[in-house]
Design a protein around this motif. Structure first.
Motif, short mmCIF file in Angstrom:
data_model
loop_
_atom_site.label_atom_id
_atom_site.label_comp_id
_atom_site.label_asym_id
_atom_site.label_seq_id
_atom_site.Cartn_x
_atom_site.Cartn_y
_atom_site.Cartn_z
N LEU A 33 39.57 27.26 42.94
CA LEU A 33 40.29 28.53 42.46
C LEU A 33 40.39 29.39 43.72
O LEU A 33 41.61 29.84 44.03
CB LEU A 33 39.37 29.25 41.40
N HIS A 105 34.05 36.98 43.64
CA HIS A 105 33.62 35.66 42.91
C HIS A 105 32.29 36.11 42.19
O HIS A 105 31.44 36.64 42.89
CB HIS A 105 33.47 34.61 43.79
N VAL A 135 42.01 38.93 43.94
CA VAL A 135 41.67 38.10 42.70
C VAL A 135 40.29 38.47 42.27
O VAL A 135 39.63 38.77 43.19
CB VAL A 135 41.99 36.69 42.97
N VAL A 137 37.60 36.12 40.40
CA VAL A 137 37.02 34.88 39.87
C VAL A 137 35.89 34.95 38.99
O VAL A 137 34.75 34.91 39.86
CB VAL A 137 37.29 33.81 40.75
N TRP A 192 36.00 30.64 32.40
CA TRP A 192 36.48 31.29 33.79
C TRP A 192 37.60 32.20 33.55
O TRP A 192 38.50 31.60 33.03
CB TRP A 192 36.44 30.17 34.89
N VAL A 194 40.47 34.31 35.69
CA VAL A 194 40.92 34.65 37.15
C VAL A 194 41.86 35.55 37.00
O VAL A 194 42.78 35.61 36.15
CB VAL A 194 41.50 33.17 37.55
#
Ligand SMILES: C[S@@+](CC[C@H](N)C(=O)[O-])C[C@H]1O[C@@H](n2cnc3c(N)ncnc32)[C@H](O)[C@@H]1O
Length: 198
Positions: A33, A105, A135, A137, A192, A194
């Motif tokens: 990812l 993350h 982003v 994640v 998950w 995202v």
């Protein structure tokens, strides 16, 4: 209630990686990812990175700006991190990052935050830490995931619930289901989410 660093320090002092339910052989989906949505030179903050191999795998994969944040100083000291990786010993619900990152993350940290206040604080830290267009994640125990981990109660979520928690500042891009197997073979269902920072 705030998280207890001593609880996690004791776990990392007393257990080998093979005795940690969350250990995995490789950084699989996380790397896939991040590689697709935040490739180098994006900076990455691994929240609650513990002693995972993700920071080392990212460094080997060409990411040069990697930071690991964890409540447990023992985890950070014993992780064997590459010298280029920065560390922050802090609680994600109370720390104020002094810079922004291209990617956030989190694997298996959000589910330890039970109260609405702590979960809102997590969302605020994420919003402050991720640059616009960056982003997040986030991998967390799914609705059918374990009810406890490491002697602690957890709060399970769907990807839609994670997206709702962060919806003031992030839009959901993708959702994935994953079955993690503990080192002793028990399956654990993760989801998950995202997300993209507006
Ligand atoms: C289940 S482990 C997952 C470790 C790592 N992400 C992995 O995938 O191997 C949870 C980690 O979150 C850290 N942690 C727990 N609560 C935290 C908090 N409030 N702030 C920062 N880190 C926290 C723990 O010290 C531990 O390293």
């Amino acid at each position: 209630m705030g998280a207890d660093p001593a609880h996690w320090d004791d776990i990392y002092r007393e257990r080998s990686d093979a005795e940690l339910s969350w250990s995995r052989d490789d950084s699989g989906l996380s790397l896939e990812l991040l590689g697709r949505l935040a490739p180098p030179p994006a900076s990455v903050l691994d929240v609650g990175g513990g002693r995972s191999g993700l920071a080392a795998a990212l460094t080997a994969g060409g990411w040069t700006d990697v930071t690991v944040l964890d409540l447990s100083a023992v985890a950070l000291e014993t992780a064997g991190l590459p010298a280029s990786v920065a560390t922050i010993s802090a609680d994600v619900t109370t720390c104020l990052p002094d810079r922004r990152f291209g990617a956030w993350h989190d694997r298996a940290v959000l589910h330890f935050l039970l109260s609405p206040e702590d979960r809102r604080a997590y969302a605020r830290t994420a919003a402050a830490a991720v640059e616009p267009g960056g982003v997040a994640v986030i991998g967390t125990f799914g609705p059918d995931g374990p009810e406890r981990c490491s002697g602690l109660e957890v709060r399970r979520s769907s990807a839609a619930e994670v997206a709702a928690l962060l919806s003031d500042d992030f839009d959901l891009l993708e959702a994935h289901d994953e079955v993690h197997h503990t080192p002793w073979g028990d399956p654990q269902r993760f989801v998950w989410a995202v997300l993209r920072r507006r």
